[in-house]
Design a protein around this motif. Structure first.
Motif, mmCIF file in Angstrom:
data_model
loop_
_atom_site.group_PDB
_atom_site.id
_atom_site.type_symbol
_atom_site.label_atom_id
_atom_site.label_comp_id
_atom_site.label_asym_id
_atom_site.label_seq_id
_atom_site.Cartn_x
_atom_site.Cartn_y
_atom_site.Cartn_z
ATOM 1 N N HIS A 415 2.938 5.009 -11.854
ATOM 2 C CA HIS A 415 4.108 5.782 -11.422
ATOM 3 C C HIS A 415 5.334 5.430 -12.263
ATOM 4 O O HIS A 415 6.140 6.302 -12.601
ATOM 5 C CB HIS A 415 4.391 5.531 -9.935
ATOM 6 C CG HIS A 415 3.313 6.045 -9.028
ATOM 7 N ND1 HIS A 415 3.258 5.746 -7.682
ATOM 8 C CD2 HIS A 415 2.231 6.851 -9.271
ATOM 9 C CE1 HIS A 415 2.202 6.328 -7.141
ATOM 10 N NE2 HIS A 415 1.561 6.996 -8.090
ATOM 11 N N LEU A 416 5.477 4.154 -12.590
ATOM 12 C CA LEU A 416 6.588 3.730 -13.454
ATOM 13 C C LEU A 416 6.444 4.375 -14.829
ATOM 14 O O LEU A 416 7.423 4.903 -15.383
ATOM 15 C CB LEU A 416 6.612 2.201 -13.586
ATOM 16 C CG LEU A 416 7.617 1.643 -14.607
ATOM 17 C CD1 LEU A 416 9.054 1.960 -14.210
ATOM 18 C CD2 LEU A 416 7.442 0.127 -14.778
ATOM 19 N N GLN A 417 5.230 4.371 -15.367
ATOM 20 C CA GLN A 417 4.974 4.967 -16.687
ATOM 21 C C GLN A 417 5.307 6.462 -16.672
ATOM 22 O O GLN A 417 5.929 6.979 -17.603
ATOM 23 C CB GLN A 417 3.506 4.762 -17.074
ATOM 24 C CG GLN A 417 3.195 5.062 -18.539
ATOM 25 C CD GLN A 417 3.767 4.038 -19.502
ATOM 26 O OE1 GLN A 417 3.453 2.866 -19.419
ATOM 27 N NE2 GLN A 417 4.625 4.484 -20.414
ATOM 28 N N ALA A 418 4.930 7.145 -15.596
ATOM 29 C CA ALA A 418 5.222 8.591 -15.474
ATOM 30 C C ALA A 418 6.728 8.834 -15.428
ATOM 31 O O ALA A 418 7.236 9.792 -16.025
ATOM 32 C CB ALA A 418 4.547 9.140 -14.218
ATOM 33 N N PHE A 419 7.449 7.959 -14.720
ATOM 34 C CA PHE A 419 8.914 8.046 -14.656
ATOM 35 C C PHE A 419 9.517 7.908 -16.054
ATOM 36 O O PHE A 419 10.385 8.691 -16.460
ATOM 37 C CB PHE A 419 9.448 6.953 -13.715
ATOM 38 C CG PHE A 419 10.911 6.653 -13.862
ATOM 39 C CD1 PHE A 419 11.876 7.467 -13.296
ATOM 40 C CD2 PHE A 419 11.335 5.523 -14.569
ATOM 41 C CE1 PHE A 419 13.240 7.180 -13.419
ATOM 42 C CE2 PHE A 419 12.692 5.227 -14.717
ATOM 43 C CZ PHE A 419 13.637 6.073 -14.136
ATOM 44 N N LEU A 420 9.036 6.903 -16.811
ATOM 45 C CA LEU A 420 9.560 6.685 -18.166
ATOM 46 C C LEU A 420 9.231 7.867 -19.072
ATOM 47 O O LEU A 420 10.070 8.308 -19.868
ATOM 48 C CB LEU A 420 8.985 5.393 -18.758
ATOM 49 C CG LEU A 420 9.446 4.090 -18.096
ATOM 50 C CD1 LEU A 420 8.679 2.902 -18.650
ATOM 51 C CD2 LEU A 420 10.945 3.878 -18.284
ATOM 52 N N ASP A 421 8.013 8.411 -18.937
ATOM 53 C CA ASP A 421 7.602 9.563 -19.755
ATOM 54 C C ASP A 421 8.470 10.789 -19.490
ATOM 55 O O ASP A 421 8.659 11.628 -20.375
ATOM 56 C CB ASP A 421 6.127 9.924 -19.472
ATOM 57 C CG ASP A 421 5.154 8.878 -20.004
ATOM 58 O OD1 ASP A 421 5.564 8.029 -20.826
ATOM 59 O OD2 ASP A 421 3.972 8.900 -19.580
ATOM 60 N N ALA A 422 8.985 10.898 -18.263
ATOM 61 C CA ALA A 422 9.739 12.105 -17.861
ATOM 62 C C ALA A 422 11.212 12.083 -18.284
ATOM 63 O O ALA A 422 11.901 13.090 -18.158
ATOM 64 C CB ALA A 422 9.645 12.264 -16.343
ATOM 65 N N GLN A 423 11.699 10.931 -18.783
ATOM 66 C CA GLN A 423 13.127 10.836 -19.112
ATOM 67 C C GLN A 423 13.469 11.537 -20.430
ATOM 68 O O GLN A 423 12.621 11.687 -21.318
ATOM 69 C CB GLN A 423 13.557 9.361 -19.197
ATOM 70 C CG GLN A 423 13.366 8.575 -17.916
ATOM 71 C CD GLN A 423 13.964 9.259 -16.699
ATOM 72 O OE1 GLN A 423 15.133 9.621 -16.677
ATOM 73 N NE2 GLN A 423 13.142 9.448 -15.671
ATOM 74 N N ASN A 424 14.739 11.931 -20.547
ATOM 75 C CA ASN A 424 15.249 12.531 -21.783
ATOM 76 C C ASN A 424 15.918 11.422 -22.601
ATOM 77 O O ASN A 424 16.895 10.825 -22.155
ATOM 78 C CB ASN A 424 16.247 13.644 -21.435
ATOM 79 C CG ASN A 424 16.897 14.249 -22.674
ATOM 80 O OD1 ASN A 424 16.496 13.974 -23.805
ATOM 81 N ND2 ASN A 424 17.907 15.077 -22.458
#
Length: 450
Positions: A415-424
């Motif tokens: 979930h943390l990785q997905a959060f980081l992937d979603a950032q601009n």
């Protein structure tokens, strides 16, 4: 020949001391029940890796000059019991360092934060200035083969921490070093599992100051009101040298510092690093290094490992990782990045990993620590809680402690990785703060965002 045996030789600093003494010409042996990398390879290369793992009291013989006891050893350790039975000299790490440095000028860098960086800065400058010195520091530094060095040098520079010395010596390590020159960088409650109240924590610094010899030099951070109060109450017998943030400018993400009328651009930045630098300058002055020499040397200092360490950058984004975990360190690191890059969005991720930070009752100490982050997130591992035998944390309680309703809380690495992937990451910086490893996340791979 001096014969020394280490019980629990595999510790991160302990094995470095063992190697340093071997290099000095001592006969060194050791034991441990398990040894991890990099200590395993380092000890093997030095020729002092125990032949078998586990404890064996036959390793303890009457001809040993010293037994050095690591933090990992327990009170009922068979080798320790045998050493006591034979009335051998048993030392904790700091007690032994003191014995080895009786004839040296001792410099000790203490305080709740900035110890490693300040020690590293002093070491870097002394090395550049061609000074002969011994050292012990809690991180690997560029230009130094190991993190502990014991020779016949006239000076020793020591990172001095407040954690207990050993299983049989519960007093803090820095109480045993008796420096002629000391630095105190500040006081902020930490190690809640060892010092359950702030008053008990503060008392350790009272003792440190009181037990310094009359006329010794205490260099202290005058921007910390608690520390100033303490020094005024306890430091009358000392030569007192206060320090603050030195004169500096920031332009295009580069900080330039002025000492003694001269100005130089620095590789490091942030008020906390500039405070550390000022403390290092005063120590170096005491050791005979002038401001011009200091400034030229410190301009090439790139920082200690994982202390605002640059993972990667391009012209509109930078990724940093930092060892910060205590509230004061988190706040200082975030503020440093915001001041250095005021127009960039700051995505800040903190891993709760220590006993203090994973304690629900301690969470309120983080109030305001992440206020300057534009997108704040906290990660904790349920596995870490299990290992430490601590109850689960509630995300709502964490957000409340930090005082941020918009705080994202994760306890799952995917979930943390997905959060980081979603950032601009356009005109943004990413800051990762932890004394752990986010359950094995590959931090260097995050340069893909660049």
């Amino acid at each position: 020949m001096t014969k020394v045996h280490f019980i629990a030789i595999g510790g991160s600093v302990m094995h470095q001391l063992a190697i340093a003494l071997k290099l000095k010409g001592y006969q060194v042996t050791g034991s441990d029940d398990e040894i991890f990398e990099p200590a395993l390879s380092n000890l093997r290369q030095a020729g002092i890796l125990p032949a078998t793992m586990g404890w064996d009291d036959s390793r303890i013989s009457p001809d040993l000059d010293a037994v050095i006891l690591g933090m990992h050893a327990r009170g009922d350790n068979p080798e320790l019991l045998k050493a006591r039975e034979l009335n051998l000299k048993i030392y904790s790490f700091p007690e032994y360092i003191y014995q080895e440095s009786l004839q040296k000028k001792r410099v000790a860098v203490g305080g709740s934060h900035g110890k490693t960086t300040t020690t590293a800065m002093i070491m870097h400058v002394l090395q550049q200035a061609g000074k002969d010195f011994d050292y012990l520091v809690g991180a690997r530094l560029a230009g130094f083969a190991q993190s502990v060095n014991i020779t016949n040098a006239p000076t020793i520079v020591m990172e001095a921490d407040e954690y207990p010395a050993s299983v049989i010596e519960k007093r803090p390590k820095f109480h045993f070093l008796h420096p002629q020159i000391a630095v105190l960088t500040g006081i902020a409650w930490d190690h809640i599992n060892v010092f359950p109240t702030y008053e008990i924590y503060l008392e350790q610094f009272v003792i440190f100051i009181r037990t310094m010899e009359t006329g010794a030099t205490l260099i202290y951070n005058e921007t910390d009101p608690e520390l100033v109060k303490l020094v005024n109450a306890e430091g009358a017998h000392l030569k007192l040298l206060p320090y603050g943030v030195p004169a500096h400018t920031i332009s295009n993400g580069i900080t330039s510092v002025t000492f003694g009328g001269e100005t130089k651009a620095m590789e490091v930045f942030g008020d906390h690093n500039l405070l550390n630098m000022h403390a290092a300058r005063l120590v170096c002055n005491e050791l005979g290094v002038d401001d011009t020499t200091f400034l030229s040397a410190i301009a090439t200092f790139k920082g200690a490992a994982k202390r605002l360490e640059l993972v990667g950058k391009n012209d509109h984004c930078a990724i940093y990782r930092d060892f910060a975990h205590a509230p004061s360190k988190v706040k200082a690191t975030i503020e440093a990045l915001k001041e250095q890059y005021p127009s960039r969005t700051l995505i800040a991720v903190l891993e709760l990993h220590t006993y203090s930070s994973l304690n629900a009752a301690f969470m309120v100490q983080y109030q305001g620590a992440m206020d300057k982050a534009d997108i704040p997130a906290v990660f904790y591992s349920r596995h870490a809680l299990e290992i430490k035998r601590m109850p689960d944390l509630q995300p709502e309680g964490i957000a409340q402690g930090f005082g941020r309703n918009d705080l994202q809380v994760f306890n799952n690495r995917e979930h943390l990785q997905a959060f980081l992937d979603a950032q601009n990451y356009q005109n943004a910086n990413l800051l990762l703060m932890s004394s752990g490893d986010y359950e094995g996340m590959n931090v260097p791979s995050l340069t893909k965002y660049l």
